[in-house]
Design a protein around this motif. Sequence first.
Motif, PDB file in Angstrom:
ATOM      1  N   LEU A 174      36.722  57.138 -52.686  1.00  0.00           N
ATOM      2  CA  LEU A 174      36.422  57.262 -54.109  1.00  0.00           C
ATOM      3  C   LEU A 174      37.707  57.202 -54.934  1.00  0.00           C
ATOM      4  O   LEU A 174      38.791  57.462 -54.426  1.00  0.00           O
ATOM      5  CB  LEU A 174      35.694  58.585 -54.389  1.00  0.00           C
ATOM      6  N   ALA A 189      36.645  62.500 -61.354  1.00  0.00           N
ATOM      7  CA  ALA A 189      35.839  62.846 -60.187  1.00  0.00           C
ATOM      8  C   ALA A 189      36.223  64.244 -59.713  1.00  0.00           C
ATOM      9  O   ALA A 189      37.375  64.668 -59.838  1.00  0.00           O
ATOM     10  CB  ALA A 189      36.065  61.827 -59.076  1.00  0.00           C
ATOM     11  N   ARG A 211      38.596  58.565 -61.018  1.00  0.00           N
ATOM     12  CA  ARG A 211      37.618  58.516 -62.117  1.00  0.00           C
ATOM     13  C   ARG A 211      36.383  57.759 -61.634  1.00  0.00           C
ATOM     14  O   ARG A 211      36.491  56.769 -60.905  1.00  0.00           O
ATOM     15  CB  ARG A 211      38.213  57.819 -63.329  1.00  0.00           C
ATOM     16  N   ASP A 212      35.215  58.225 -62.061  1.00  0.00           N
ATOM     17  CA  ASP A 212      33.978  57.536 -61.677  1.00  0.00           C
ATOM     18  C   ASP A 212      33.724  56.341 -62.596  1.00  0.00           C
ATOM     19  O   ASP A 212      34.543  56.019 -63.454  1.00  0.00           O
ATOM     20  CB  ASP A 212      32.797  58.512 -61.648  1.00  0.00           C
ATOM     21  N   GLU A 213      32.569  55.717 -62.438  1.00  0.00           N
ATOM     22  CA  GLU A 213      32.246  54.517 -63.212  1.00  0.00           C
ATOM     23  C   GLU A 213      32.228  54.765 -64.715  1.00  0.00           C
ATOM     24  O   GLU A 213      32.558  53.883 -65.509  1.00  0.00           O
ATOM     25  CB  GLU A 213      30.865  53.960 -62.800  1.00  0.00           C
TER      26      GLU A 213
END
Length: 180
Positions: free
Chosen positions: A123, A133, A126-128
């Motif tokens: 991962l 995160a 930062r997420d989408e």
Amino acid sequence: MAAARVLQAGGCYRRRPLSSASSSASSGSGRAAERGERPDSVGLGFRPPAHSHSDWIGPPDRHSNLRPVIFYVPPEESALERRLREARQEAQASNQRFWARHNRAFRQEKEEFIYSRLKAKGLEMRDESGQKATLNAEEMADFYKDFLSKNLKKHLQYNRHLHPHTNKFYLKHSTGGQSR
């Protein structure tokens, strides 16, 4: 009412003096006093009124999370009161340094831990949607346990340094100079 305005405006708290020895503080004159400021408050982000006869406790420092104290200095401070105030200021500065270093290391190691765990999971930080995160509580518990274990010796040294000196000084000066 004036104290309430100060609390709302700057997050400062006034500590009422218990005695002249326990409420004494750093002295000073010069430009800060000429501007009506307490000289020892310059750079702390808050300023008690120059006419105050109390110690003032400021908002938490962003690095150490400790609340700085601006100590009141009575006009006719005795030598004993001065020594007590200076010892309190020295203890405050020492605590400030310790906790600022400790918290900086904590934040740095926490970020590194999170990064390594996220990377191991494949991962990104930062997420989408662009939000940072996070790890779950159980994963973070591993970090907290390891950090405390790794820093146990530092905490023990801090406590050993802090308590005997503080207790000895206050005991000696509260009994009129007779140490037990």
